[in-house]
Structure formats: structure tokens, C-alpha cells
Enzyme design. Structure first.
Site, mmCIF file in Angstrom:
data_model
loop_
_atom_site.group_PDB
_atom_site.id
_atom_site.type_symbol
_atom_site.label_atom_id
_atom_site.label_comp_id
_atom_site.label_asym_id
_atom_site.label_seq_id
_atom_site.Cartn_x
_atom_site.Cartn_y
_atom_site.Cartn_z
ATOM 1 N N CYS A 179 10.102 -53.735 -65.111
ATOM 2 C CA CYS A 179 11.512 -53.359 -65.319
ATOM 3 C C CYS A 179 12.015 -53.831 -66.674
ATOM 4 O O CYS A 179 12.765 -53.136 -67.334
ATOM 5 C CB CYS A 179 12.357 -53.936 -64.196
ATOM 6 S SG CYS A 179 12.049 -55.679 -63.944
ATOM 7 N N GLU B 9 14.124 -44.874 -69.449
ATOM 8 C CA GLU B 9 13.040 -45.752 -69.009
ATOM 9 C C GLU B 9 11.800 -44.898 -68.724
ATOM 10 O O GLU B 9 11.827 -44.025 -67.859
ATOM 11 C CB GLU B 9 13.470 -46.479 -67.730
ATOM 12 C CG GLU B 9 12.462 -47.490 -67.269
ATOM 13 C CD GLU B 9 12.883 -48.197 -65.980
ATOM 14 O OE1 GLU B 9 13.376 -47.523 -65.058
ATOM 15 O OE2 GLU B 9 12.715 -49.420 -65.905
ATOM 16 N N LYS C 287 11.282 -53.023 -46.439
ATOM 17 C CA LYS C 287 10.606 -51.738 -46.633
ATOM 18 C C LYS C 287 9.896 -51.755 -47.977
ATOM 19 O O LYS C 287 10.515 -51.650 -49.026
ATOM 20 C CB LYS C 287 11.589 -50.558 -46.597
ATOM 21 C CG LYS C 287 10.795 -49.258 -46.406
ATOM 22 C CD LYS C 287 11.440 -48.029 -46.926
ATOM 23 C CE LYS C 287 11.265 -47.761 -48.376
ATOM 24 N NZ LYS C 287 9.870 -47.529 -48.838
ATOM 25 N N GLY D 94 19.329 -47.142 -56.731
ATOM 26 C CA GLY D 94 20.298 -48.235 -56.571
ATOM 27 C C GLY D 94 21.693 -47.686 -56.294
ATOM 28 O O GLY D 94 22.417 -48.173 -55.407
ATOM 29 N N GLY E 265 14.530 -51.433 -57.747
ATOM 30 C CA GLY E 265 13.968 -50.100 -57.971
ATOM 31 C C GLY E 265 14.755 -49.398 -59.065
ATOM 32 O O GLY E 265 15.396 -50.051 -59.900
ATOM 33 N N SER E 266 14.722 -48.089 -59.049
ATOM 34 C CA SER E 266 15.367 -47.324 -60.114
ATOM 35 C C SER E 266 16.890 -47.387 -59.979
ATOM 36 O O SER E 266 17.429 -47.562 -58.883
ATOM 37 C CB SER E 266 14.903 -45.872 -60.042
ATOM 38 O OG SER E 266 15.276 -45.333 -58.786
ATOM 39 N N GLU F 107 18.627 -54.733 -58.321
ATOM 40 C CA GLU F 107 17.883 -55.002 -59.566
ATOM 41 C C GLU F 107 17.269 -53.675 -59.976
ATOM 42 O O GLU F 107 16.386 -53.184 -59.285
ATOM 43 C CB GLU F 107 16.755 -56.009 -59.314
ATOM 44 C CG GLU F 107 17.203 -57.381 -58.925
ATOM 45 C CD GLU F 107 17.724 -58.185 -60.100
ATOM 46 O OE1 GLU F 107 17.688 -57.695 -61.239
ATOM 47 O OE2 GLU F 107 18.186 -59.303 -59.857
HETATM 48 P P1 NAD Z 1 12.436 -46.205 -56.705
HETATM 49 O O1 NAD Z 1 13.875 -46.482 -56.913
HETATM 50 O O2 NAD Z 1 11.969 -44.815 -56.662
HETATM 51 O O3 NAD Z 1 11.921 -46.867 -55.352
HETATM 52 C C1 NAD Z 1 12.212 -48.202 -55.023
HETATM 53 C C2 NAD Z 1 12.292 -48.330 -53.511
HETATM 54 O O4 NAD Z 1 13.369 -47.524 -53.052
HETATM 55 C C3 NAD Z 1 11.040 -47.850 -52.771
HETATM 56 O O5 NAD Z 1 10.813 -48.686 -51.663
HETATM 57 C C4 NAD Z 1 11.424 -46.458 -52.318
HETATM 58 O O6 NAD Z 1 10.748 -46.016 -51.167
HETATM 59 C C5 NAD Z 1 12.903 -46.621 -52.040
HETATM 60 N N1 NAD Z 1 13.638 -45.352 -52.145
HETATM 61 C C6 NAD Z 1 13.331 -44.284 -52.920
HETATM 62 N N2 NAD Z 1 14.213 -43.272 -52.705
HETATM 63 C C7 NAD Z 1 15.091 -43.730 -51.788
HETATM 64 C C8 NAD Z 1 16.213 -43.153 -51.132
HETATM 65 N N3 NAD Z 1 16.602 -41.892 -51.381
HETATM 66 N N4 NAD Z 1 16.886 -43.912 -50.244
HETATM 67 C C9 NAD Z 1 16.489 -45.170 -49.958
HETATM 68 N N5 NAD Z 1 15.419 -45.756 -50.511
HETATM 69 C C10 NAD Z 1 14.723 -45.047 -51.431
HETATM 70 O O7 NAD Z 1 11.727 -47.049 -57.833
HETATM 71 P P2 NAD Z 1 10.189 -47.142 -58.148
HETATM 72 O O8 NAD Z 1 9.775 -45.946 -58.899
HETATM 73 O O9 NAD Z 1 9.445 -47.505 -56.897
HETATM 74 O O10 NAD Z 1 10.162 -48.465 -59.071
HETATM 75 C C11 NAD Z 1 10.375 -48.419 -60.404
HETATM 76 C C12 NAD Z 1 11.801 -48.797 -60.743
HETATM 77 O O11 NAD Z 1 12.074 -50.134 -60.285
HETATM 78 C C13 NAD Z 1 12.027 -48.826 -62.218
HETATM 79 O O12 NAD Z 1 13.249 -48.231 -62.532
HETATM 80 C C14 NAD Z 1 12.063 -50.313 -62.536
HETATM 81 O O13 NAD Z 1 12.750 -50.650 -63.708
HETATM 82 C C15 NAD Z 1 12.706 -50.868 -61.329
HETATM 83 N N6 NAD Z 1 12.447 -52.314 -61.218
HETATM 84 C C16 NAD Z 1 13.471 -53.196 -61.471
HETATM 85 C C17 NAD Z 1 13.250 -54.565 -61.413
HETATM 86 C C18 NAD Z 1 14.347 -55.559 -61.696
HETATM 87 O O14 NAD Z 1 14.196 -56.729 -61.336
HETATM 88 N N7 NAD Z 1 15.432 -55.168 -62.329
HETATM 89 C C19 NAD Z 1 11.987 -55.043 -61.078
HETATM 90 C C20 NAD Z 1 10.975 -54.124 -60.831
HETATM 91 C C21 NAD Z 1 11.229 -52.749 -60.895
#
Ligand code: NAD
Length: 502
Positions: A301, A400, A190, A248, A243-244, A266
Site C-alpha cells: 500500500c 495506484e 474475511k 473502503g 484494501g482499496s 486502511e
Molecule cells: P480490495 O479492496 O479489492 O479487497 C480487499 C478486501 O475487501 C478483500 O477481502 C475483498 O474480498 C474485500 N472486498 C472486495 N470487494 C468488496 C465488496 N464489494 N464488499 C465487501 N468487501 C469487498 O483490495 P485488494 O485488491 O485485495 O488489495 C489491494 C489494496 O489494498 C490496494 O489498494 C492497497 O493499497 C490496499 N492496502 C492498504 C494497506 C494500508 O495499510 N493502507 C495495506 C495493504 C493493502
């Protein structure tokens, strides 16, 4: 407009991206028929009406992935056969370099030159690297009593759900899908709702390369819909998420409330550069700090979003960083000379500008930048920004921001090394950090004391597929990249065979 820039504008004008999901080897509308508007943050114009997948689509994709896994059309192939297909997949990614780069740039507003030189080639190289690795992985024979043969073998998990963010859509997809596919799993991906287009194209390339139907499925959609349905699905064996930290944590909950699926995460970061007075070269530090926070408009990130500088070098360092910030003028992502594109969407821009206001209210000084740029384009541009006079209690020192925004804190001889380390560790995150010093002993002590998955000494963002990447604390669980990541997509099986008398 330069000739090179005209080329990309012309190509963007001709583009007609595939907007459908990819399930069981074919493009398909969402079961509900719903779509969402995917616009580009360059100027807000429409790119495509993309299929909005939800629970029913997730169920279809997971069933297809399960069938493919159970009948062995991929999981049952020899590692060498899987390797050959993944090599073809890497080749096709490279052959489609320009289209993938254009989609990536339009989807998220990153400079097309970065997508061409970094995102697409890295994506291809990850698939090739895991393909190369997979037929060199052996099982074990345990040193048991002689009447037994006990083997330890590695098996694929089954159905892997991969949920990724928008900041490096192709790269992060490859970090997950490459080891998962190489080990024989079926994958349901996804992509983020902000960046579905390159993943949708990737699905066709995977199929053309010879990945059997059902092995690689792509479901565009929103987090609370498709993302949560994947996280809660009882027939998904493993979730790999980037993601965030907030989301997570939700995936851990989904796993606990469903089938106890494996979860690796991550998540976010607030990486610090700790700069001692004996840093090798302040010019180089400043240039590296600027690159570490302004590349990809700070939407990284592990972006080096904090500097913790010894007070004796702080002001000179800020001055030098400001000079480098000036070289990151926000500009059209489709102009190959642009180094700083847009933020991914309006809400991300408003979030970043909100932090600028907050920093002022908290008493920090906005030394450089702090404003929106090029609003007349309809795009979401924010200039490189540096906050000085940041105190550790301020939210801009701990949270962040995910934009081109740097917070500078300081320490003195009174607190010394211990104080610098304490400040570096004073966030909920633990993804990465850097130490700048010529004293080997200090470099060793401080890197050891920093609670983060990666520490760079006298450099930043050195990166290679050969080393693991991931976080301590709320930056995640598990590691992407390197041979260590492969184990996250495998189960260990112990088999006892009696071969001698009792
Ligand atoms: P996000 O957590 O909002 O979204 C990430 C993914 O999760 C998307 O596909 C989104 O649709 C999905 N998602 C969102 N809400 C959800 C829910 N309630 N249930 C299930 N899935 C859901 O993050 P973002 O704003 O897209 O990305 C930025 C974040 O990602 C930052 O915190 C960044 O630090 C992190 N990030 C981490 C790494 C790493 O390797 N540690 C790498 C890149 C980005």
C-alpha cells in the site's frame, strides 16, 4: 535447482491445505456447499477448493461471535488471562513458521524467503506485542465535583468484522486481530479470496492456544458476498478494513445503510520520494527507492511508486535505480534466492501491464522493464519497470498501479521546494512519502507540508509496531499498529457515582 529450493518444492508437493471455514471453534463447509478454486500464481496449479462463504455463513459466524462475547468466555477474562492465551498463540505461529510461510508464498506468489523472514515472524510479534500491552492499560477518574466519582473505562466493542487484502495476509490480519482480541472482542475475519489459506490455518492455532470457541472465526469468500454481508450485518459492532479506497468507501456506505457500525479503513497509496540535489547519497537513495517499489512486487500500500527528483539529479538517479532494478530478477517464489516473485493473479498482472501500455500512450518513456516474464511457467511474473518523463497530468502519476512499477517526475529551481511538495500531494491518496535532503530545515518544512500519515526523512519503510500507520485523504480513516490502534477496538464508558450529599 538448489537443495534449498528442492526442499520447498517437495514440501509444496506434499501440502494439503485445510480449505474450510472456521466457525464457532470448528472447521465447516459453506452452508451452500459451494467452493472456489484457489490456484497458485507460481504456475496456475490448484492448491485447494476453498469454502465459498456467503451471507448465511456470515450470519452463523456473527451469532457465534456474539454468544461468545455476551457470555464473557473471552471478553470477561482478565487482561492477564487474555495475555497468556495470546502469548501461546504467538508461540504456535512461530512453531508453524515453515508451513505458514509456504502457504503464504504459494497463495500469493511472494518469495518464500520473505514470508519466512518477515511475514510470519511479524505476525507472531504483533500478537505478542498487543498481548503484552493489554494489562498495562488503565482507566481514568475524572476531576469532577467531590460528591461524585466519575470513571472513564474502556470496554471492548463486541463483534469485530475484519476484512483484509492479499498483499500481506498474515501481517494485516495481525494488525487487526491482535488489538481486537487483546481488548476482549470476538472477531470474524474475511481474508481475501486470493489468500485464504494462512488465515484458515491461523484459526486452528488460535483454538489450540486456548481462544474459546466463537472468538476467532475465519470465513473465506468473495468481497461482494461474504465481505458485503459482514459490512451490512446489523450485529457487527465494528469493521476494520484494509484494501482499496474504492471498497473502503463501500464499507462506509454499508455502515450507513445498516447499524452505523464503527469503521476504520486502511486503503491505497501513491507514495512519493522527493529527492533534492543535496540528498545525502544518490546510491543509497537509488537502492532504497528500488527496494521500496520492487519488494513484494510493488504490491504494497505504501510502495514508493513515485520519484519526484530535482532535475539536476534526475538522470543520474534513474541510471542508478535501473542498476538496482536488475538485481530484482523475477523468479520462482519457492527458490530461497528469489527476491521478486509473481503478481497475485492474472488480473493483477494484466492490470499492471495495462498501465505500461497506458504510460506509453500518455507519452512517458519506459526506461526499464515493462514486460511479462517467464510466461512458460504459467506464472504471473512482471519485470521491474521504471517510467521516466512522467507528467503530473498522466494517470500513471496519480493512480495506484500496485505492481513493480515506478514513475519518475521532476521539478526545477523555478518551482523549488513548493513545487516538489505540490507534486507530492497531487494524488487522492495520503498514506506515506519520503524526503531526501541534508538540510534539516528543508526536511522539517517538507515533511510538515506532505499530506500523509507517515513521512520518512532520508530513509524509507522504517517500520515498527510502536508507531501508528494509516492515511490522510483517501488512504483511510484510523490507524493500525501502536497503542493508538487499541482505542479503535474499544468503547469509552463514563460512569457517574454519587458518593456525597447533594
Ligand atoms: P480490495 O479492496 O479489492 O479487497 C480487499 C478486501 O475487501 C478483500 O477481502 C475483498 O474480498 C474485500 N472486498 C472486495 N470487494 C468488496 C465488496 N464489494 N464488499 C465487501 N468487501 C469487498 O483490495 P485488494 O485488491 O485485495 O488489495 C489491494 C489494496 O489494498 C490496494 O489498494 C492497497 O493499497 C490496499 N492496502 C492498504 C494497506 C494500508 O495499510 N493502507 C495495506 C495493504 C493493502
Amino acid at each position: 535447482m538448489t537443495q534449498a529450493s528442492t526442499k520447498w518444492h517437495d514440501r509444496a508437493g506434499e501440502l494439503s491445505p485445510e480449505p474450510r471455514a472456521f466457525i464457532d471453534g470448528a472447521y465447516t463447509e459453506a452452508v451452500s456447499g459451494k467452493t472456489f478454486e484457489k490456484t497458485t500464481p507460481r504456475d496456475g496449479s490448484l492448491l485447494a477448493n476453498v469454502a465459498e462463504c456467503d451471507r448465511e455463513d456470515v450470519d452463523l459466524a456473527v451469532r457465534a461471535a456474539r454468544r461468545a462475547f455476551e457470555d464473557g468466555r473471552w471478553s470477561g477474562k482478565s487482561p492477564a488471562q487474555r495475555k497468556a492465551v495470546l502469548f501461546r498463540f504467538s508461540d504456535l505461529i512461530e512453531e508453524n513458521l515453515e508451513e505458514l510461510a509456504l502457504l503464504e508464498s504459494l497463495d500469493v506468489g511472494k518469495p518464500v524467503s520473505d514470508a519466512l523472514s518477515v511475514d510470519v515472524p511479524s505476525c507472531a510479534s504483533y500478537f505478542r506485542w498487543y498481548a503484552e500491552a493489554i494489562d498495562k492499560r488503565y482507566g481514568e477518574v475524572a476531576p469532577t465535583a467531590p460528591e461524585f466519582l466519575a470513571t472513564i473505562t474502556r470496554e471492548p466493542m463486541g463483534v469485530v468484522g475484519a476484512v483484509v487484502p492479499w498483499n500481506y495476509p498474515l501481517i494485516l490480519t495481525a494488525w487487526k486481530a491482535a488489538p481486537a482480541l487483546a481488548t476482549g472482542n470476538s472477531v470474524v475475519l474475511k481474508p481475501a479470496e486470493q489468500s485464504p489459506l494462512s488465515a484458515i490455518l491461523l484459526a486452528r492455532l488460535a483454538s489450540e492456544a486456548g481462544l474459546p470457541d466463537g472468538v476467532f472465526n475465519v470465513l473465506p469468500g468473495f468481497g461482494p458476498g461474504a465481505g458485503a454481508a459482514l459490512g451490512r450485518h446489523p450485529d457487527v459492532d465494528k469493521i476494520t478494513f484494509t484494501g482499496s479506497s474504492e471498497v473502503g468507501k463501500l464499507f462506509l456506505k454499508y455502515a450507513g445503510e445498516s447499524n452505523m457500525k464503527h469503521v476504520s479503513l486502511e486503503c491505497g497509496g501513491k507514495s512519493a520520494h522527493v529527492v533534492f540535489p543535496d540528498a545525502p547519497d544518490l546510491d543509497e537513495v537509488a537502492e532504497t527507492v528500488a527496494g521500496g517499489i520492487f519488494y513484494n512486487a510493488g504490491q504494497t500500500c505504501h510502495a514508493g511508486s513515485r520519484v519526484i527528483a530535482h532535475r539536476s539529479v534526475r538522470d543520474e538517479l534513474i541510471e542508478k535505480i535501473a542498476a538496482h532494478a536488475a538485481t530484482y530478477a523475477p523468479g520462482d517464489p519457492l527458490d530461497p534466492d528469489t527476491t521478486l516473485g509473481t503478481l497475485v493473479d492474472r488480473s493483477q498482472m494484466e492490470r499492471v501491464l495495462g498501465y505500461v501500455d497506458l504510460a506509453r500512450r500518455e507519452g512517458a518513456e519506459v526506461t526499464v522493464g515493462g514486460g511479462r516474464k517467464l510466461p512458460e511457467t504459467g506464472g504471473f511474473y512482471v519485470e521491474p519497470t521504471v517510467f521516466s518523463g512522467v507528467g503530473e497530468e498522466m494517470r500513471v502519476a496519480r493512480e495506484e498501479i500496485f505492481g513493480p512499477v515506478l514513475s519518475v517526475l521532476d521539478f526545477t529551481d523555478a518551482g523549488g521546494e513548493a513545487e516538489a511538495v505540490r507534486l507530492a500531494n497531487a494524488t487522492a491518496y495520503g498514506l506515506a512519502g519520503a524526503v531526501w535532503t541534508q538540510d534539516v530545515g528543508r526536511a522539517h518544512r517538507v515533511s510538515g507540508a506532505m499530506r500523509s500519515g507517515t513521512v520518512w526523512v532520508n530513509c524509507f519503510d522504517a517500520s515498527d509496531v510502536t508507531v501508528p500507520f494509516g492515511g490522510f485523504k483517501e488512504s483511510g480513516t484510523g490507524r493500525d499498529k501502536s497503542l493508538h490502534a487499541i482505542g479503535q477496538y474499544e468503547q469509552l464508558k463514563t460512569t457517574w457515582i454519587r458518593i456525597g450529599d447533594r
